[in-house]
Design a protein around this motif. Structure first.
Motif, PDB file in Angstrom:
ATOM      1  N   SER A  32       0.860  -1.170   0.000  1.00 37.28           N
ATOM      2  CA  SER A  32       0.000   0.000   0.000  1.00 37.28           C
ATOM      3  C   SER A  32       0.905   1.231   0.000  1.00 37.28           C
ATOM      4  O   SER A  32       1.882   1.292   0.756  1.00 37.28           O
ATOM      5  CB  SER A  32      -0.903   0.015   1.239  1.00 37.28           C
ATOM      6  N   GLY A  78       1.214   5.452   0.118  1.00 31.33           N
ATOM      7  CA  GLY A  78       0.579   6.714   0.471  1.00 31.33           C
ATOM      8  C   GLY A  78       1.436   7.894   0.044  1.00 31.33           C
ATOM      9  O   GLY A  78       2.658   7.813   0.031  1.00 31.33           O
ATOM     10  N   CYS A  88      -3.754   7.762  -1.239  1.00 30.80           N
ATOM     11  CA  CYS A  88      -3.256   6.428  -0.907  1.00 30.80           C
ATOM     12  C   CYS A  88      -3.870   5.419  -1.857  1.00 30.80           C
ATOM     13  O   CYS A  88      -5.014   5.607  -2.309  1.00 30.80           O
ATOM     14  CB  CYS A  88      -3.626   6.100   0.537  1.00 30.80           C
ATOM     15  N   ASN A  94      -4.324   1.133  -2.245  1.00 23.99           N
ATOM     16  CA  ASN A  94      -4.119  -0.203  -1.679  1.00 23.99           C
ATOM     17  C   ASN A  94      -3.297  -1.077  -2.603  1.00 23.99           C
ATOM     18  O   ASN A  94      -3.266  -0.878  -3.825  1.00 23.99           O
ATOM     19  CB  ASN A  94      -5.466  -0.890  -1.447  1.00 23.99           C
ATOM     20  N   THR A 134      -8.581   3.533  -3.496  1.00 21.97           N
ATOM     21  CA  THR A 134      -7.854   4.787  -3.366  1.00 21.97           C
ATOM     22  C   THR A 134      -8.520   5.719  -2.357  1.00 21.97           C
ATOM     23  O   THR A 134      -9.735   5.687  -2.163  1.00 21.97           O
ATOM     24  CB  THR A 134      -7.745   5.521  -4.717  1.00 21.97           C
ATOM     25  N   TYR A 135      -7.691   6.516  -1.743  1.00 25.14           N
ATOM     26  CA  TYR A 135      -8.137   7.526  -0.783  1.00 25.14           C
ATOM     27  C   TYR A 135      -7.599   8.887  -1.226  1.00 25.14           C
ATOM     28  O   TYR A 135      -6.468   8.982  -1.720  1.00 25.14           O
ATOM     29  CB  TYR A 135      -7.602   7.189   0.607  1.00 25.14           C
ATOM     30  N   CYS A 141      -4.832   1.648   3.239  1.00 26.05           N
ATOM     31  CA  CYS A 141      -5.432   2.922   2.842  1.00 26.05           C
ATOM     32  C   CYS A 141      -6.858   3.079   3.353  1.00 26.05           C
ATOM     33  O   CYS A 141      -7.341   4.201   3.523  1.00 26.05           O
ATOM     34  CB  CYS A 141      -5.412   3.058   1.329  1.00 26.05           C
ATOM     35  N   TYR A 156      -3.084   9.358  10.506  1.00 23.72           N
ATOM     36  CA  TYR A 156      -2.866   8.295   9.537  1.00 23.72           C
ATOM     37  C   TYR A 156      -2.175   7.133  10.232  1.00 23.72           C
ATOM     38  O   TYR A 156      -1.478   7.321  11.235  1.00 23.72           O
ATOM     39  CB  TYR A 156      -2.038   8.786   8.345  1.00 23.72           C
TER      40      TYR A 156
END
Length: 129
Positions: free
Chosen positions: A33, A35, A50, A52, A58-59, A105, A113
């Protein structure tokens, strides 16, 4: 030796674009993952985006949604962050980080975080008015 190196930072005018790249040596990013984080002067580090390892989840931080896009280039062993419509408030040192936890993520919620195991040294992005 496992290493992450960011590139692509620089000075850009407001409304412009930059593409940051996170390159790995010693390991394959597809299994991690990844970020992207940033830290502006006098502020805490925050998670910007981010992706995965396992499912491509996705973030994005709310303030960058619709402007930033994270993507993998497995052939190059990189994870890129395309940043469009940049604003002065995007000015910061940008870091990439990697962790072997497959769905890390999904723990991001805009407040703090989770711990990432490997970090790069950062690349500076300055957005002028």
């Amino acid at each position: 030796q496992l290493q992450l190196v960011e590139s692509g930072g620089g000075l850009v005018q407001s409304g412009g674009s930059l593409r940051l790249s996170c390159a790995a040596s010693g390991f394959t990013l597809d299994y991690y993952s990844i970020g992207w984080f940033r830290q502006a002067p006098g502020k805490e580090r925050e998670a910007v985006s981010c992706i995965n390892s396992s499912d491509g989840f996705t973030y994005y931080l709310d303030s960058v949604k619709g402007r930033f896009t994270i993507s993998r280039d497995n052939a190059k062993n990189t994870v890129d962050l395309q940043m469009n419509s940049l604003k002065p408030e995007d000015t910061a040192v940008y870091y990439c980080a990697a962790d072997p936890l497959l769905r890390l993520c999904e723990l991001l919620d805009g407040v703090g975080y989770p711990q990432f195991k490997y970090w790069g040294q950062g690349t500076l992005v300055i957005v002028s008015e």
